[in-house]
Design a protein around this motif. Structure first.
Motif, PDB file in Angstrom:
ATOM      1  N   ASN A 250      -8.615   2.491   1.714  1.00  0.00           N
ATOM      2  CA  ASN A 250      -7.973   1.299   1.164  1.00  0.00           C
ATOM      3  C   ASN A 250      -7.214   0.550   2.260  1.00  0.00           C
ATOM      4  O   ASN A 250      -7.315  -0.675   2.394  1.00  0.00           O
ATOM      5  CB  ASN A 250      -7.024   1.719   0.041  1.00  0.00           C
ATOM      6  N   ASP A 251      -6.444   1.297   3.072  1.00  0.00           N
ATOM      7  CA  ASP A 251      -5.721   0.683   4.192  1.00  0.00           C
ATOM      8  C   ASP A 251      -6.695  -0.033   5.128  1.00  0.00           C
ATOM      9  O   ASP A 251      -6.445  -1.160   5.569  1.00  0.00           O
ATOM     10  CB  ASP A 251      -4.976   1.753   5.003  1.00  0.00           C
TER      11      ASP A 251
ATOM     12  N   LEU B 140       0.854  -1.188   0.000  1.00  0.00           N
ATOM     13  CA  LEU B 140       0.000   0.000   0.000  1.00  0.00           C
ATOM     14  C   LEU B 140       0.893   1.242   0.000  1.00  0.00           C
ATOM     15  O   LEU B 140       2.101   1.144   0.199  1.00  0.00           O
ATOM     16  CB  LEU B 140      -0.893  -0.009   1.249  1.00  0.00           C
TER      17      LEU B 140
ATOM     18  N   PRO C 102      -6.587  -5.355  -6.029  1.00  0.00           N
ATOM     19  CA  PRO C 102      -7.337  -4.393  -5.213  1.00  0.00           C
ATOM     20  C   PRO C 102      -7.446  -4.868  -3.765  1.00  0.00           C
ATOM     21  O   PRO C 102      -7.271  -6.058  -3.467  1.00  0.00           O
ATOM     22  CB  PRO C 102      -8.724  -4.371  -5.877  1.00  0.00           C
ATOM     23  N   ALA C 103      -7.758  -3.937  -2.882  1.00  0.00           N
ATOM     24  CA  ALA C 103      -7.843  -4.246  -1.451  1.00  0.00           C
ATOM     25  C   ALA C 103      -8.831  -5.372  -1.167  1.00  0.00           C
ATOM     26  O   ALA C 103      -8.570  -6.250  -0.336  1.00  0.00           O
ATOM     27  CB  ALA C 103      -8.245  -2.991  -0.680  1.00  0.00           C
TER      28      ALA C 103
END
Length: 232
Positions: free
Chosen positions: A67-68, A58, A112-113
């Motif tokens: 996102n995190d 990240l 993606p996350a």
């Protein structure tokens, strides 16, 4: 006020304090970061956040954005009652996941996350026994059937709110698209279901033969309806 859910304030950063910071610290500690759970976002929490960001490919800025939070929440909740998920999700370069020698998924750095969260959740129960009906009465269970296994990972990634039997995945389910997805494809018929995530298969039949639900080998798709989570 200070009683906030994690995600109410974006980004969460050094100097902040409150309930959301405490939840953040708890999640970080669950995924193996050494951090004091005191609700105060100080230098120690910043260090833990940056280490987590680096481990999961990240943006390493110490700022906890949406996102995190998605990646962290997926890993922390998948790790509950599942010691094998407490290690940070291993990463491989590129767009394809791999199955490690321990039978657990190694996530692609470019995913993606939500995909990383699916892989982390899949790792948490990859070696739990097959139990018919498992994962449908409660999320944390002693074992999982085919649809319970897939539902668990999608729930942990924030993509569904309740588990469904395989038949439920044959039509239009909430937040779904028809056909194969770029990252996640779900194959279902009335008797069985499995999914392919970033190029590896997640399937209870793989568990029976390989000791893990993850497999690098594919299976014939004839007779299955294929769908995918929207955007994935």
């Amino acid at each position: 006020g200070k009683s906030r859910s994690l995600g109410d304030r974006i980004p969460v950063r050094q100097g902040m304090s409150g309930h959301d910071v405490k939840v953040l610290q708890d999640f970080l500690s669950r995924v193996g970061q050494k951090v004091k759970v005191d609700g105060e976002f100080g230098a120690g929490t910043t260090t833990a956040v940056k280490t987590f960001e680096k481990t999961n490919a990240l943006d390493v800025d110490g700022l906890v954005d949406a996102n995190d939070i998605a990646v962290l929440r997926g890993q922390a909740e998948a790790g509950r009652d599942a010691p094998e998920a407490e290690a940070p999700l291993a990463l491989a370069p590129g767009d394809k996941a791999k199955v490690g020698p321990d039978g657990l998924a190694i996530a692609p750095e470019n995913a993606p996350a939500e995909v990383k969260a699916i892989l982390a959740a899949g790792n948490a129960i990859a070696k739990k026994p097959y139990i018919y009906g498992g994962g449908h009465g409660r999320w944390e269970d002693r074992g999982y059937d085919c649809s319970g296994s897939v539902s668990y990972t999608l729930y942990k990634a924030g993509l569904i709110e309740q588990s469904m039997a395989s038949g439920g995945y044959m039509g239009s389910w909430p937040k779904s698209g028809t056909g194969a997805g770029k990252w996640v494809s779900i194959y279902a018929n009335e008797g069985h279901m499995y999914m392919v995530v970033a190029g590896i298969r997640y399937d209870t039949s793989a568990f029976k033969s390989e000791g893990s639900r993850w497999s690098a080998s594919m299976r014939p798709t004839k007779g299955y309806v294929v769908t995918h989570p929207n955007g994935l």
